[in-house]
Design a protein around this motif. Structure first.
Motif, PDB file in Angstrom:
ATOM      1  N   GLU A  97      13.947   2.302  10.979  1.00  0.00           N
ATOM      2  CA  GLU A  97      14.260   3.520  10.232  1.00  0.00           C
ATOM      3  C   GLU A  97      13.714   3.421   8.814  1.00  0.00           C
ATOM      4  N   PHE A  98      13.344   4.575   8.300  1.00  0.00           N
ATOM      5  CA  PHE A  98      12.932   4.635   6.906  1.00  0.00           C
ATOM      6  C   PHE A  98      13.816   5.587   6.150  1.00  0.00           C
ATOM      7  N   ARG A  99      13.959   5.298   4.891  1.00  0.00           N
ATOM      8  CA  ARG A  99      14.752   6.213   4.073  1.00  0.00           C
ATOM      9  C   ARG A  99      13.838   7.352   3.635  1.00  0.00           C
ATOM     10  N   PRO A 112      14.710   7.640  11.853  1.00  0.00           N
ATOM     11  CA  PRO A 112      14.030   6.709  12.764  1.00  0.00           C
ATOM     12  C   PRO A 112      12.539   7.034  12.798  1.00  0.00           C
ATOM     13  N   VAL A 113      11.722   6.015  12.648  1.00  0.00           N
ATOM     14  CA  VAL A 113      10.279   6.195  12.602  1.00  0.00           C
ATOM     15  C   VAL A 113       9.658   5.571  13.840  1.00  0.00           C
ATOM     16  N   VAL A 114      10.274   4.493  14.267  1.00  0.00           N
ATOM     17  CA  VAL A 114       9.819   3.822  15.472  1.00  0.00           C
ATOM     18  C   VAL A 114      11.043   3.680  16.366  1.00  0.00           C
ATOM     19  N   GLY A 140      -3.007   3.826  19.050  1.00  0.00           N
ATOM     20  CA  GLY A 140      -2.330   5.071  18.724  1.00  0.00           C
ATOM     21  C   GLY A 140      -2.983   5.677  17.504  1.00  0.00           C
ATOM     22  N   GLU A 141      -2.702   6.957  17.296  1.00  0.00           N
ATOM     23  CA  GLU A 141      -3.274   7.623  16.140  1.00  0.00           C
ATOM     24  C   GLU A 141      -2.542   7.194  14.867  1.00  0.00           C
ATOM     25  N   SER A 142      -3.078   7.605  13.765  1.00  0.00           N
ATOM     26  CA  SER A 142      -2.457   7.313  12.483  1.00  0.00           C
ATOM     27  C   SER A 142      -1.023   7.828  12.467  1.00  0.00           C
ATOM     28  N   GLY A 143      -0.122   7.002  11.981  1.00  0.00           N
ATOM     29  CA  GLY A 143       1.263   7.434  11.870  1.00  0.00           C
ATOM     30  C   GLY A 143       2.092   7.233  13.113  1.00  0.00           C
ATOM     31  N   SER A 144       1.494   6.634  14.145  1.00  0.00           N
ATOM     32  CA  SER A 144       2.256   6.480  15.378  1.00  0.00           C
ATOM     33  C   SER A 144       3.208   5.297  15.322  1.00  0.00           C
ATOM     34  N   GLY A 145       3.149   4.509  14.270  1.00  0.00           N
ATOM     35  CA  GLY A 145       4.133   3.443  14.111  1.00  0.00           C
ATOM     36  C   GLY A 145       3.625   2.068  14.491  1.00  0.00           C
ATOM     37  N   LYS A 146       2.318   1.914  14.585  1.00  0.00           N
ATOM     38  CA  LYS A 146       1.753   0.630  14.956  1.00  0.00           C
ATOM     39  C   LYS A 146       2.029  -0.415  13.873  1.00  0.00           C
ATOM     40  N   SER A 147       1.671  -0.073  12.633  1.00  0.00           N
ATOM     41  CA  SER A 147       1.850  -1.035  11.547  1.00  0.00           C
ATOM     42  C   SER A 147       3.319  -1.358  11.356  1.00  0.00           C
ATOM     43  N   VAL A 148       4.139  -0.317  11.397  1.00  0.00           N
ATOM     44  CA  VAL A 148       5.564  -0.530  11.177  1.00  0.00           C
ATOM     45  C   VAL A 148       6.113  -1.516  12.205  1.00  0.00           C
ATOM     46  N   SER A 149       5.699  -1.376  13.424  1.00  0.00           N
ATOM     47  CA  SER A 149       6.168  -2.301  14.455  1.00  0.00           C
ATOM     48  C   SER A 149       5.739  -3.721  14.136  1.00  0.00           C
ATOM     49  N   ARG A 200      14.138  -1.869   0.802  1.00  0.00           N
ATOM     50  CA  ARG A 200      14.812  -0.760   0.153  1.00  0.00           C
ATOM     51  C   ARG A 200      14.537   0.554   0.882  1.00  0.00           C
ATOM     52  N   VAL A 201      13.385   0.631   1.579  1.00  0.00           N
ATOM     53  CA  VAL A 201      13.067   1.892   2.247  1.00  0.00           C
ATOM     54  C   VAL A 201      13.015   1.777   3.764  1.00  0.00           C
ATOM     55  N   GLY A 202      12.902   0.571   4.270  1.00  0.00           N
ATOM     56  CA  GLY A 202      12.787   0.466   5.717  1.00  0.00           C
ATOM     57  C   GLY A 202      13.681  -0.635   6.276  1.00  0.00           C
ATOM     58  N   PHE A 246      -4.588  -8.004   7.861  1.00  0.00           N
ATOM     59  CA  PHE A 246      -4.275  -6.599   7.609  1.00  0.00           C
ATOM     60  C   PHE A 246      -5.493  -5.705   7.674  1.00  0.00           C
ATOM     61  N   GLN A 247      -5.154  -4.425   7.667  1.00  0.00           N
ATOM     62  CA  GLN A 247      -6.152  -3.375   7.812  1.00  0.00           C
ATOM     63  C   GLN A 247      -7.143  -3.311   6.650  1.00  0.00           C
ATOM     64  N   GLU A 248      -6.629  -3.534   5.421  1.00  0.00           N
ATOM     65  CA  GLU A 248      -7.471  -3.278   4.248  1.00  0.00           C
ATOM     66  C   GLU A 248      -7.992  -4.580   3.665  1.00  0.00           C
ATOM     67  N   ASP A 284      -3.560  -6.309  12.183  1.00  0.00           N
ATOM     68  CA  ASP A 284      -3.328  -4.875  12.026  1.00  0.00           C
ATOM     69  C   ASP A 284      -4.640  -4.186  11.683  1.00  0.00           C
ATOM     70  N   GLU A 285      -5.224  -3.534  12.641  1.00  0.00           N
ATOM     71  CA  GLU A 285      -6.499  -2.847  12.473  1.00  0.00           C
ATOM     72  C   GLU A 285      -7.503  -3.677  11.668  1.00  0.00           C
ATOM     73  N   PRO A 286      -7.845  -4.855  12.121  1.00  0.00           N
ATOM     74  CA  PRO A 286      -8.676  -5.735  11.295  1.00  0.00           C
ATOM     75  C   PRO A 286     -10.103  -5.230  11.143  1.00  0.00           C
ATOM     76  N   LEU A 339       5.613  14.611  12.377  1.00  0.00           N
ATOM     77  CA  LEU A 339       6.120  13.652  11.405  1.00  0.00           C
ATOM     78  C   LEU A 339       7.446  13.103  11.908  1.00  0.00           C
ATOM     79  N   PRO A 340       7.845  11.932  11.442  1.00  0.00           N
ATOM     80  CA  PRO A 340       9.103  11.338  11.924  1.00  0.00           C
ATOM     81  C   PRO A 340      10.294  12.275  11.791  1.00  0.00           C
ATOM     82  N   THR A 341      10.260  13.129  10.745  1.00  0.00           N
ATOM     83  CA  THR A 341      11.404  14.021  10.535  1.00  0.00           C
ATOM     84  C   THR A 341      11.448  15.146  11.543  1.00  0.00           C
TER      85      THR A 341
HETATM   86  N1  LIG Z   1       7.342   3.116   3.206  1.00  0.00           N
HETATM   87  C1  LIG Z   1       7.528   4.147   4.051  1.00  0.00           C
HETATM   88  N2  LIG Z   1       8.398   5.121   3.765  1.00  0.00           N
HETATM   89  C2  LIG Z   1       8.582   6.161   4.600  1.00  0.00           C
HETATM   90  N3  LIG Z   1       7.929   6.336   5.756  1.00  0.00           N
HETATM   91  C3  LIG Z   1       7.031   5.391   6.090  1.00  0.00           C
HETATM   92  C4  LIG Z   1       6.772   4.261   5.265  1.00  0.00           C
HETATM   93  N4  LIG Z   1       5.811   3.512   5.838  1.00  0.00           N
HETATM   94  C5  LIG Z   1       5.490   4.149   6.998  1.00  0.00           C
HETATM   95  N5  LIG Z   1       6.220   5.274   7.146  1.00  0.00           N
HETATM   96  C6  LIG Z   1       6.152   6.212   8.250  1.00  0.00           C
HETATM   97  O1  LIG Z   1       6.192   5.520   9.443  1.00  0.00           O
HETATM   98  C7  LIG Z   1       5.351   6.124  10.395  1.00  0.00           C
HETATM   99  C8  LIG Z   1       4.512   5.067  11.051  1.00  0.00           C
HETATM  100  O2  LIG Z   1       3.638   4.508  10.109  1.00  0.00           O
HETATM  101  P1  LIG Z   1       2.625   3.333  10.430  1.00  0.00           P
HETATM  102  O3  LIG Z   1       2.087   2.861   9.139  1.00  0.00           O
HETATM  103  O4  LIG Z   1       3.268   2.357  11.304  1.00  0.00           O
HETATM  104  O5  LIG Z   1       1.499   4.081  11.229  1.00  0.00           O
HETATM  105  P2  LIG Z   1       0.207   3.456  11.860  1.00  0.00           P
HETATM  106  O6  LIG Z   1       0.318   3.722  13.276  1.00  0.00           O
HETATM  107  O7  LIG Z   1       0.041   2.053  11.420  1.00  0.00           O
HETATM  108  O8  LIG Z   1      -0.906   4.383  11.243  1.00  0.00           O
HETATM  109  P3  LIG Z   1      -2.329   3.993  10.614  1.00  0.00           P
HETATM  110  O9  LIG Z   1      -3.283   4.040  11.715  1.00  0.00           O
HETATM  111  O10 LIG Z   1      -2.555   5.097   9.654  1.00  0.00           O
HETATM  112  O11 LIG Z   1      -2.200   2.646   9.986  1.00  0.00           O
HETATM  113  C9  LIG Z   1       4.545   7.162   9.675  1.00  0.00           C
HETATM  114  O12 LIG Z   1       4.982   8.432  10.045  1.00  0.00           O
HETATM  115  C10 LIG Z   1       4.815   6.931   8.239  1.00  0.00           C
HETATM  116  O13 LIG Z   1       4.917   8.172   7.588  1.00  0.00           O
END
Ligand SMILES: Nc1ncnc2c1ncn2[C@@H]1O[C@H](COP(=O)(O)OP(=O)(O)OP(=O)(O)O)[C@@H](O)[C@H]1O
Ligand SMILES: Nc1ncnc2c1ncn2[C@@H]1O[C@H](COP(=O)(O)OP(=O)(O)OP(=O)(O)O)[C@@H](O)[C@H]1O
Ligand SMILES: [Mg+2]
Ligand SMILES: [Mg+2]
Ligand code: NI
Lengths: 324, 487, 316, 335, 338
Positions: D14-16, D23-25, D42-51, D62-64, D98-100, D181-183, D278-280
């Motif tokens: 979850e993210f704040r 819940p984001v993932v 998955g596409e951008s924002g699908s939650g790969k990095s967060v996982s 503080r946020v996740g 990492f990706q970057e 993560d997306e190397p 979006l997650p919301t």
């Molecule tokens: N610090 C944060 N605060 C709030 N929401 C976040 C935060 N970090 C990620 N999210 C949300 O979590 C969701 C998943 O993000 P994530 O970075 O895992 O995507 P991703 O699949 O890795 O995308 P990308 O291909 O762009 O890296 C997104 O909708 C993003 O908005």
């Protein structure tokens, strides 16, 4: 190739470039300092000759000061004097300005050093604390404190410190200066209150900047990398993050040197310390042009040196070697 | 001699007195300096022919005695014996002659005070004779001022170094200085007047800020500090310190430029004298420390103020009548310069308020001391609200501001009968009689409205309790003769 | 090929898009109406309560400064020597009186005029001489940039208060000179911010995009650069206002600012200081005023900087 | 495949967002075994990095936060491990890249120092030994003149080189598991090929498990053994690689394949309308339903569970009735 | 005017970035390109190979140090500023970054309408109508005109950029990585839209990308750039099926195909090392430092473009077609053939 020489190789050309910039800068500064002549309303000779001087006396003074010569000639001799380390002779005290400035230099340098030390000793830990705990109460406390600190005129602060710690409590001398030669405590005790008055404002600025830059550095990807490497958070903050976070702070620090030098004008008056700031105020009050010019040239010189030092530090901190 | 003379046994002759003064030295050359305030430091390093007691009377200095010829054409000084300058050369009549002659040169600050002297002769080793071209009683006290300071004639050759390196016969010699801010002085060995020197040295610091001085006295940075009227009360509250102050000749005046605004009309000038409530000024600007002026001299001075009582008083109705008489029933407007020092600014503010009552609008322009006098004399502003420092002899004051030849006389105007009255006064040696004569001069000046006297200041020193023997002088300058520090 | 100005219907493309089901109604976060970035920006600035409070404080003082002659309970220079140094809440004097029995509140209000005047004039001077060269240097680079930046560097290496002190010292003490002197201090700072912002914006693709359709430089400057330089400048202006108030009070404190009997917060402090041993109110009241006012400027500056983005508010 | 190294079960993060926890993932599960390369696409924002970040608890607390689920690594649950022990796992047993590449290295320190640091942290030993190891691994990832280059700073390296430095840093202590993560996303194709070859080698030679995040199905096709397809914070399909491409079992997977133009001319014909939620604003039922060409009313009624398939699972209620096929080559391409 | 006259004809274009001290180092070296009316020409190459720089040179956003850019019969490099500005209405651009290519301080209406304000004398109402029509053409709605860029997603912004570029009905559209920053599904949406619009309006397009899949998808012809030069240019299908330049071969072999069966059987031509510093390139054939087939001649002699199997290739190892009768690098031949 060792790391040391690598750093040196990186920093040296920067020093060169920096010095190359200093020359035109100083040229402009001297020109500005000299042009102060033109701003004076009325006749400097009359002022020097003093109240109740006769016309003949004024003329004698004019010749004496070389004010009868054409402007370009005056500028020429001003430059020539400058090149030989001669800043002219004070109108009011008939003494070489350079001597007067040099005599007061240790005082102001002491004060500035103490103020800077206080600024760093308070500013850096406070900034690190706030940056690390961004968003929490520690951060708020530091932010509130530093914002108030920045808004407080240093003379008010000085006044309060002198009244409270100097007179009311009698813990520290409220005025005066003792040279370091007479004992370090005597020296330091006289400088603590004015140093605080000056340094707290700088500390506030440093804390603010450090907080902001540390908080943003801690968001950087490379901090995450360090975390993923298994580094302890102490190492991350004090080593990985701080070196990066200090870059903008170093710049601020350089700027603070200028502010501190300016601040000494008021603080030295309030604390009865006879340093350069006090000298500047006297020179201004007396309309002592050579003294004002000398002050300007010297303080700018010091500021330029300070910013040179800042650039070197910056060069060390930032391997890219860009200048601000 | 000091009244509460220090008990010699208790005094620590190795002590150094640290004193906070308000002005530094612009030049150590007493003849060439342009600043009256230099006197404070100069009198420590130079002795004068004549010295003053605390009440301003002449007492022997380098001259053991002096006397006028009966016809007032000659003044003869007899010098003290056996004194030598730092380089071993003796103090003799030739040296004194050289000094007086140098003080009479046109570029000397004292030259206008010494116009009565026609010629100086060294009669013998110890006798100097001045030939006068007009009565010269005032000269005695003039020689207790800058004009009487005796410099080693050997130093005249290099006037430039004299400006920064004094060479005299005073109680102290200068050991080091930071021009304008700090002067370190060491006591002269075997000084001729033992009672006058009980210190091993002095450190004179020049402080810009009186407030700081009180803090510094409180936290022990100085033994003595100069106090001005507004600081007297606060200084009294400093623990372990005492204030010694008295009303001195130093005064605050309103000095109009008669060539400007409406000040050409004597009625207007007299009206201003009547429009001001000096008691209010005293309270507001000096916290009541001093005297509201009733003339150009304080109450207990030997020149009586009674003759001008009706001229220097608060009577707004009379002032309005005078203004109406001058055709200014609707008032007028002018600008007064003043010093950017709190006491003067406040004085000006109060006066502005009071003049408004009689319909006169005054604008204030406060300037730093270095600028104010010069600018005023150049013709800026219509009047000045300024301080006139105490001068040892009243003649010096009159001559400086009302003699049409004086550079300080901004209007270059002289009231009718002024010169004659002054000459008459300078022919009288007896103090009481001379006082009457000087009162006549004062009446002439104030009748003409040449100046509006405002207040006299209480001036003195706040010293910590270890300091003994300090007495404030009526002239208002602390000489620290006989001051010591207890063990 | 058709060269008419009337657009032809491009129906097939529309169909394609519609068929693809694209064209979502704006961003997914549904917003009622669209705000201009400026409005959005102001809204963001005004959101935290501290910023709103700071803004309120400044507006209050601006209001007081503007209307001082009508608001002040009594004439600020009217003396009453029978009522000297009254403490606050005394009869008829809400904030007490000074050594001449003048009403502190009234003086404070008139002092606000001086502060406002000093702050606005000096900032105006700084903007006038700092912003245009900054735009020129940032946009044209090269020689202009080199020369102007050197001059700015030189000005910048003068310690600010000292520069003001020197200018006032030489030109004579009065408010106008003091304001000019403080303004000169701002020139290189505004120059730098403007130049940096311009340089950054210059690199933005939208500038290139605009140039690529054939817009003249003056157009680019007016329509793209200036509007985007405004926000980083706003930060600086806000901080500069605070500094100007501080500097004016410092100069007045040293007797180099306004002329008596006019009131400035700095001169009130200086006067109050002389009376310190009798009562501390004449010091406390103007000191608190200065602190809150400068505080408000700084807080607002920070607030704007936060709303602009991380890098905008540098260079103080 | 070897033993299972990492086992993520029912992970929810979850993210704040604007004051409340969103819940984001949700319910993400996957395993990584020794020597296995598991792809998360998955596409951008699908939650790969967060996982991925959750595995090493790298989310800003503080946020996740991890709301539910377990992350078992060699038998230990990383979610509940204490900080000290966790930092011993980080960089040591689990390496991460990492990706970057441009921003993931600290610009203020030399590359050598940054690698040596991790060696000393987890292996101890002298400074010079650590430096020696840094040279070795840099050499290993194919950076020429490694002994000189350890004295250089990140900005003196190109993007591809930096990514190799990152890999070297992760491999310096020979971790059991590498999370990447997306190397290659920020890199050119020729460099991407080099990096993928490197990863393949290490997985094969060192028996390292790799969790590889990507949005590029080409990368998956090239290197992965197992694939997890994510959409809107959920796993929508999980399959063995060849099987996935031969017969996608979720409409999203199929649409993704169809919308990516390939060098052999296939792909690009499918347009997925709209954009990911979006997650919301995640829909209650199937999260892909609003964009799905095969949507039925039942899809939108309730959350869809993961349904088992031959080699994995799919989050589609029509998994059995739909015959989804990937596109076939449309043009000739150089081999 | 003959129909074979290309809309855009670039010859020997050399562009560089000015350095502080007056020294300009070329980043694009003497490239030749033709774009026919209605044709889509893609430029591919690695990051830093000078694609954007070349485009900036063509669009006269950077001064060319050498070469000519003939557009619709006129050499843009020789036009005055004013003439050039007028010419720009027929040559429009879209940029890579959807987030910085729209002025955040401007409403969409003003951004999209900016070309109209500069090039036409329409009044505000006409402008609005035109802009709205164009927005609708790219799949946005009228109310979007009054919003600001921040309120749109990347894909939507790119649509806005397309609207802005096409609103004047240019003859040539230059799209610099117009879809690279977009997500997979969005990328395809925008690509399809772009394809439809240019086909509809009959616009020629210079399409810059680093994604070979996209090239195959949209381009009629492709030019491969390496280190500031065009190493191979030809019909897309031809080049993809039979790449002739070793660099093209390597590039294609590195491209991944989303099919493990195909992908894992492909041979990969390995390229060692990175792109050399473009401001300080190697001598001879620029590719020789990384070329797997390098021979001695490559190290010293710069290869000229030769026509081979429908493509123009700059490699010593490629044998020119025997019937190739002209050298495209020579403007004379081109001119006389027209
Ligand atoms: N610090 C944060 N605060 C709030 N929401 C976040 C935060 N970090 C990620 N999210 C949300 O979590 C969701 C998943 O993000 P994530 O970075 O895992 O995507 P991703 O699949 O890795 O995308 P990308 O291909 O762009 O890296 C997104 O909708 C993003 O908005
Ligand atoms: N403004 C600039 N000043 C100086 N050099 C530049 C500038 N922009 C680009 N370069 C250099 O020119 C070379 C070519 O850059 P260009 O942007 O044209 O490449 P590109 O092929 O478009 O790459 P990408 O795919 O990354 O956009 C690079 O080496 C780059 O460093
Ligand atoms: Mg990611
Ligand atoms: Mg590019
Ligand atoms: Ni033709």
């Amino acid at each position: 190739m060792s790391r040391g020489t690598a750093t040196l190789r990186r920093v040296l050309p920067m020093v060169g470039r920096r010095l190359a910039l200093v020359v035109p800068l100083l040229a402009i500064v001297t020109l500005v300092a000299f042009s102060l002549v033109f701003l004076i309303p009325g006749d400097p000779a009359e002022k020097v000759a003093g109240e109740g001087a006769t016309v003949a006396q004024v003329e004698a003074v004019r010749v004496d000061l070389g004010l009868d010569r054409p402007v370009w000639e005056q500028f020429g001799s001003f430059l020539l004097g400058l090149a030989q380390g001669d800043l002219g002779t004070s109108y009011t005290f008939k003494t070489p300005v350079l001597d007067m400035i040099l005599a007061r230099m240790p005082v102001t340098v002491s004060l500035t050093v103490v103020a800077l030390a206080i600024a760093l000793l308070i500013g850096i830990p406070a900034g690190v604390l706030a940056g690390r705990r961004a968003g929490r109460w520690e951060d708020r406390a530091v932010t509130v404190g530093s914002t108030i600190g920045l808004a407080t005129p240093n003379y008010v602060l000085g006044l309060l410190l002198a009244m409270f710690f100097g007179v009311q409590l009698g813990w520290l001398p409220a005025a005066g200066y003792t040279p370091l030669a007479e004992g370090w405590w005597a020296w330091l005790s006289h400088l603590l209150l004015p140093g605080l008055a000056l340094g707290l404002v700088a500390a506030a600025e440093i804390a603010r900047q450090l907080r902001a830059s540390l908080a943003s550095v801690l968001q950087q990807d490379y901090v995450r990398t360090a975390l993923a490497k298994g580094m302890s958070s102490r190492t991350i903050v004090w080593k990985h993050a701080l070196k990066n976070a200090l870059m903008p702070v170093v710049t601020v620090f350089g700027i603070q040197v200028g502010y501190l030098l300016g601040g000494t004008a008021v603080i030295e008056t309030v604390f009865g310390i006879q340093g350069l700031g006090d000298f500047a105020v006297r020179a201004v009050l007396a309309g002592d042009l050579p003294a004002i010019q000398g002050m300007v040239v010297v303080t700018v010189g010091v500021t330029v040196l300070a910013s040179l030092a800042v650039d070197l530090t910056y060069g060390y901190l930032n391997p890219r070697g860009e200048m601000q | 001699a000091p009244t509460d003379a220090a008990d010699d046994a208790a005094v620590d002759t190795s002590a150094v007195l640290r004193y906070a003064a308000s002005a530094g030295v612009t030049s150590f050359d007493p003849h060439k300096t342009r600043s009256q305030s230099d006197f404070v430091l100069l009198n420590l390093v130079y002795d004068r022919l004549v010295h003053q007691d605390v009440d301003g009377r002449a007492v022997p200095g380098l001259a053991e005695s002096w006397e006028f010829s009966d016809d007032m054409t000659k003044l003869t000084f007899t010098l003290r014996e056996g004194l030598t300058f730092g380089d071993g050369s003796p103090l003799d009549a030739e040296a004194v002659k050289a000094n007086i002659d140098r003080a009479r040169e046109p570029d000397s600050v004292s030259s206008t005070q010494l116009l009565a002297i026609a010629e100086v002769t060294a009669v013998d080793e110890r006798t100097v004779e001045l030939t006068l071209n007009e009565p010269g009683v005032h000269l005695v006290l003039i020689f207790s001022d800058l004009a009487g300071m005796i410099v080693n004639p050997a130093a005249f050759a290099d006037a430039e170094s004299l400006a920064t390196q004094p060479d005299g016969l005073g109680r102290f010699t200068l050991t080091s200085q930071e021009p304008g801010s700090k002067y370190v002085l060491a006591a002269t060995e075997d000084y001729w007047d033992e009672d006058a020197l009980k210190l091993a040295g002095m450190e004179v610091s020049v402080q810009l800020d009186p407030q700081t001085n009180i803090n510094a006295l409180g936290s022990g940075q100085f033994e003595c500090i100069l106090v001005s009227p507004a600081m007297i009360e606060p200084a009294k509250q400093v623990p372990d310190a005492q204030v010694k102050a008295r009303t001195v000749l130093t005064q605050t005046v309103f000095y109009p430029n008669q060539t400007k605004s409406e000040f050409g009309d004597p009625r207007v000038r007299r009206a201003l004298n009547l429009a001001i409530d000096r008691e209010a000024v005293l309270q507001a600007a000096q916290e009541g420390m001093g005297e509201a002026a009733k003339g150009l001299f304080p109450e207990d001075y030997y020149v009586p103020n009674e003759p001008v009582a009706d001229l220097v008083t608060h009577d707004p109705d009379a002032a309005r009548a005078l203004l109406a008489d001058a055709g200014l029933a609707d008032g007028f407007e002018f600008t007064a310069l003043t010093l950017s020092i709190p006491q003067f600014v406040t004085t000006a503010e109060v006066i502005k308020d009071q003049l408004a009552e009689v319909g006169v609008t005054m604008n204030i322009k406060a300037l730093p001391p270095a600028d104010m006098g010069v600018n005023f004399l150049r013709g800026e502003g219509d009047a000045s609200i300024t301080g006139w420092t105490g001068r040892p002899d009243p003649t010096m004051l009159f001559a400086a501001y009302f003699d049409d030849a004086s550079p300080l006389n901004v209007s270059k105007a002289e009231p009718a009968g002024f010169a004659e009255a002054l000459e008459a006064a300078n022919a009288i040696e007896d103090e009481a009689e001379r006082g009457e004569a000087l009162a006549e001069v004062q009446r002439i000046v104030l009748e003409d409205g040449g100046v509006v006297p405002l207040t006299f200041n209480d001036v003195g020193t706040a010293c910590n309790n270890s300091v003994v023997g300090y007495e404030p002088t009526v002239v208002g300058i602390s000489e620290f003769r006989g001051v010591g520090i207890t063990k | 090929m058709t060269s008419g100005l009337t657009p032809e219907p491009v129906t097939r493309a529309v169909d394609a898009v519609e068929a693809a089901g694209a064209a979502p109604a704006g961003p997914s976060k549904a917003r009622r109406s669209s705000r201009s970035p400026r409005r959005e920006f102001l809204r963001r600035v005004a959101r935290p309560w501290v910023n709103r409070f700071a803004l309120a404080v400044l507006l209050l003082w601006a209001f007081v400064a503007l209307l001082a002659p009508w608001l002040a309970p009594v004439d600020p220079i009217a003396q009453d020597l029978t009522a000297r140094r009254l403490p606050p809440l005394s009869d008829g004097h809400l904030l007490g009186t000074d050594s001449l029995g003048r009403d502190t509140l009234s003086r404070l209000m008139y002092g606000a005029r001086v502060a406002a005047q000093a702050a606005l004039t000096s900032v105006a001077v700084g903007l006038l001489f700092g912003v245009p060269p900054g735009l020129v240097a940032g946009l044209l680079r090269g020689w202009w940039d080199a020369v102007l930046s050197r001059v700015a560097d030189a000005l910048l290496s003068f310690p600010p208060l000292l520069l003001a002190l020197a200018i006032v010292g030489v030109m004579g003490p009065n408010l106008t000179n003091a304001m000019l002197a403080i303004g000169v201090v701002f020139v290189p700072r505004f120059y730098r911010v403007t130049r940096a912002a311009t340089l950054a914006i210059r690199e933005e693709t939208y500038i290139e995009a605009s140039r690529s359709i054939g817009t003249p430089t003056s157009w680019v400057l007016r329509h793209h650069v200036v509007p985007n330089v405004v926000s980083p400048l706003a930060v600086q202006i806000s901080l500069a206002l605070g500094f100007a108030i501080l500097a004016e009070s410092s100069l007045s404190f040293l007797g180099l600012g306004v002329q008596p009997p006019a009131a400035s917060w700095g001169s009130m402090l200086a006067e109050g200081r002389a009376a310190w041993f009798y009562t501390s109110w004449p010091v406390i009241v103007p000191a608190v005023t200065i602190v809150t006012c400068v505080l408000a400027c700084n807080v607002l500056g920070d607030g704007i900087a936060d709303s602009v983005g991380r890098d905008a508010g540098k260079g103080r | 495949m070897g033993e299972t190294l990492l086992s993520v079960k029912d992970l929810s993060v979850e993210f704040r967002v604007g004051g409340s926890w969103t819940p984001v993932v949700t319910d993400v599960s996957f395993d990584v075994a020794r020597g296995q390369v598991v792809g998360l696409v998955g596409e951008s924002g699908s939650g790969k990095s967060v996982s991925c970040f959750s595995v090493l608890r790298l989310l800003d607390q503080r946020v996740g936060r991890v709301a539910r689920g377990s992350i078992e690594f060699k038998g230990r649950d990383l979610v509940t491990l204490d900080d000290r022990a966790l930092s011993d796992v980080r960089g040591n047993e689990i390496g991460m890249i990492f990706q970057e590449p441009m921003t993931s290295l600290n610009p203020a320190f030399t590359v050598g120092m940054q690698i040596a640091e991790v060696v000393r942290r987890h292996r101890g030993g002298s400074r010079s030994a650590a430096r020696q190891r840094a040279v070795e691994v840099l050499d290993m990832v194919g950076i020429p003149r490694a002994a000189q280059r350890i004295h250089q700073y990140p900005h003196e390296f190109s993007g591809g080189m930096r990514q190799r430095v990152m890999i070297a840093m992760a491999l310096a202590v020979e971790p059991d598991l590498l999370i990447a993560d997306e190397p290659t996303t920020a890199l050119d194709v020729t460099i991407q090929a080099q990096i993928l070859d490197l990863l393949r080698e290490f997985a094969a030679d060192l028996g390292m498990g790799v969790a590889l995040v990507t949005h590029d199905l080409g990368v998956v096709a090239d290197i992965c053994d197992d694939v997890v397809v994510m959409y809107a914070g959920q796993v929508v399909e999980h399959a063995e690689c060849f099987d996935l491409f031969a017969r996608p079992r979720h409409p999203y997977t199929a649409a993704l394949m169809g919308s990516m133009p390939q060098v052999d001319g296939r792909g690009g014909e499918t347009v997925i309308p709209g954009h990911p939620p979006l997650p919301t604003e995640y829909p209650a039922g199937c999260r892909f339903a609003p964009r799905c060409a095969h949507v039925r009313p039942a899809c939108e009624a309730a959350p869809i569970p993961l349904l088992p398939t031959v080699t994995g699972s799919s989050r589609c209620i029509r998994v059995d009735e739909l015959a989804l096929t990937p596109s076939r080559p449309a043009a000739e391409v150089a081999p | 005017m003959s129909t074979s006259q290309p809309l855009l004809q670039v010859r020997g274009l050399t562009v560089g970035y000015g350095r502080r001290l007056g020294r300009s180092s070329p980043v694009v070296r003497g490239i030749d390109l033709d774009v026919q009316r209605g044709e889509v020409l893609a430029i591919v190459g690695e990051s830093g190979s000078g694609k954007s720089t070349a485009v900036r040179g063509i669009a006269q956003l950077l001064p060319a140090t050498a070469g000519t850019v003939r557009f619709d019969g006129q050499d843009l490099t020789s036009l005055s500023r004013r003439e050039l500005r007028a010419k720009r209405r027929d040559l429009q651009m879209i940029f890579q970054d959807p987030y910085s290519s729209l002025d955040p301080a401007m409403r969409i209406l003003d951004s999209v309408g900016e070309p109209l304000r500069v090039h036409t004398s329409m009044d505000a109402r006409e402008r609005r109508t035109t802009v709205v029509e164009m927005l609708q053409a790219v799949g946005l709605r009228e109310e979007h005109a009054d919003r600001y860029p921040q309120e749109f997603s990347g894909g939507q912004r790119q649509r806005i950029a397309i609207a802005r570029a096409l609103i004047l009905r240019p003859q040539l559209l230059i799209a610099d990585e117009a879809v690279s920053a977009l997500d997979v599904s969005t990328q395809n949406q925008v690509l399809r839209l772009l394809e439809d619009l240019i086909a509809e309006l009959g616009i020629a397009c210079l399409f810059i990308t680093h994604d070979l899949g996209v090239v195959r998808d949209i381009a009629d012809r492709v030019a491969v750039m390496y280190l500031g030069t065009v190493v191979e240019v030809g019909p897309t299908d031809e080049v993809f099926a039979r790449p002739q330049h070793p660099y093209t071969q390597a590039l294609l072999s590195a491209a991944l195909i989303a099919d493990p069966v195909v992908q894992r059987q492909r041979r990969r031509t390995k390229l060692e090392g990175d792109l050399p510093d473009p401001t300080n390139p190697p001598a001879g054939c620029l590719f020789h430092t990384r070329c797997p087939l390098v021979v001695d001649r490559c190290r010293t002699e710069v290869p000229l473009q030769r026509r081979s199997g429908g493509a123009d290739v700059a490699c010593h190892l490629v044998e020119p077609d025997p019937d190739a009768d002209h050298d495209p690098a020579d403007p004379e031949t081109q001119e006389t053939s027209a």
